[in-house]
Motif scaffolding. Structure first.
Motif, PDB file in Angstrom:
ATOM      1  N   PRO A 108       9.381  -6.984 -24.066  1.00 57.27           N
ATOM      2  CA  PRO A 108       9.591  -6.162 -24.865  1.00 57.27           C
ATOM      3  C   PRO A 108      10.346  -7.431 -26.031  1.00 57.27           C
TER       4      PRO A 108
ATOM      5  N   ARG B 181       2.927  -4.518 -18.353  1.00 54.17           N
ATOM      6  CA  ARG B 181       3.176  -4.157 -19.248  1.00 54.17           C
ATOM      7  C   ARG B 181       3.619  -4.321 -20.675  1.00 54.17           C
TER       8      ARG B 181
ATOM      9  N   GLU C 276       2.770  -1.771 -22.997  1.00 51.38           N
ATOM     10  CA  GLU C 276       3.867  -0.892 -23.907  1.00 51.38           C
ATOM     11  C   GLU C 276       4.175  -2.189 -25.245  1.00 51.38           C
TER      12      GLU C 276
END
Length: 282
Positions: A169, A193, A197
């Motif tokens: 992230p 991930r 995302e």
């Protein structure tokens, strides 16, 4: 970001990483205010990066305002004046005037961000090939001894992390991602991930066609849409050379440069090709 860097060194670092941010400057302070004129801070999508314009409610409001600018499209610099009692909800009197200047991700001066998960033999060969290019390289690995073997370069940083997937992230939107870890079990959490995302322009995984099929099956079984599960390159690198890490490093670099140029050509149809000729179809 290390606090050892000066404020403006951190501005340059964010620009080179391609991270969007807002420069906030307190341009005027009247009456009872929590900070003096000239105070400044940097705000990213994650929140306060460094600096301060006074702390407390006024700073919280300024951070939220900056993050709203980052979430919008085509934000331009703005100046706002807030009365501390009525606009901010503070008991003290006075007012502040703040200047907000947004810097878009990948804006002027930003280097090409390349994130490499893994620091093994291929990465040891890859970093010296990438380092002379105008890129910002980040290498992530839980093994300190392998990170310490990497050659040092002005545009290289490394992060020791036992949970590399937790860094996904924090990556800039335009980053090229490479999963070159010690195996399938450590590649997959990062890959899953990233695909679930984020939407990075390039994702490459070291391995084989068989490994790619296993990764896709497992990620789909864990809820990843089948279309997204196809959006990575494995084996990474152009199909030439041997399994020597140095030759793999060259093939990976060649693919990264090819994909970068395709991306840039899409943004600018008149971009010149490698021979310096303007594309006749533009």
């Amino acid at each position: 970001m290390s606090n050892a860097l000066s404020f403006y060194e951190q501005v340059v670092a964010l620009e080179r990483e391609g991270t969007a941010f807002v420069l906030v400057v307190l341009t005027e302070a009247l009456g009872s205010t929590p900070q003096d004129t000239g105070a400044k801070m940097l705000v990213t999508k994650a929140g306060l990066h460094t600096g301060t314009v006074g702390g407390g409610k006024v700073e919280a409001k300024a951070i939220a305002f900056a993050q709203e600018m980052l979430a919008g499209a085509g934000a331009t610099p703005r100046s706002v004046t807030w009365t501390l009692k009525t606009d901010v909800g503070m008991t003290c009197g006075g007012s502040v005037k703040l200047y907000f200047e947004p810097q878009a991700a990948g804006g002027h001066g930003a280097a090409w961000p390349i994130w490499i998960f893994g620091a093994g033999h291929v990465v040891q060969a890859l970093v010296p090939v990438l380092a002379p290019l105008d890129c910002a390289i980040t290498v992530v690995d839980p093994r300190r001894e392998w990170l310490d073997r990497l050659p040092r370069a002005r545009n290289l940083r490394f992060i020791q992390s036992d949970e590399p997937k937790e860094l996904v992230p924090t990556m800039p939107d335009g980053a090229f991602l490479l999963c070159l870890t010690k195996g399938h079990a450590s590649d997959r959490p990062v890959l899953q991930r990233a695909l679930a995302e984020r939407h990075f322009p390039f994702i490459g995984v070291i391995g084989s066609d068989a490994k790619a099929e296993v990764l896709r099956r497992e990620m789909i079984a864990d809820g990843l849409p089948a279309e997204r599960a196809r959006q990575f390159h494995c084996p990474v690198g152009l199909p030439f050379g041997s399994n020597d890490p140095r030759e793999i490093a060259i093939s990976i670099t060649a693919q990264l440069l090819t994909e970068r140029d395709v991306l840039q050509a899409g943004k600018n149809p008149k971009i010149q090709n490698s021979k310096g000729q303007t594309d006749p179809n533009s």
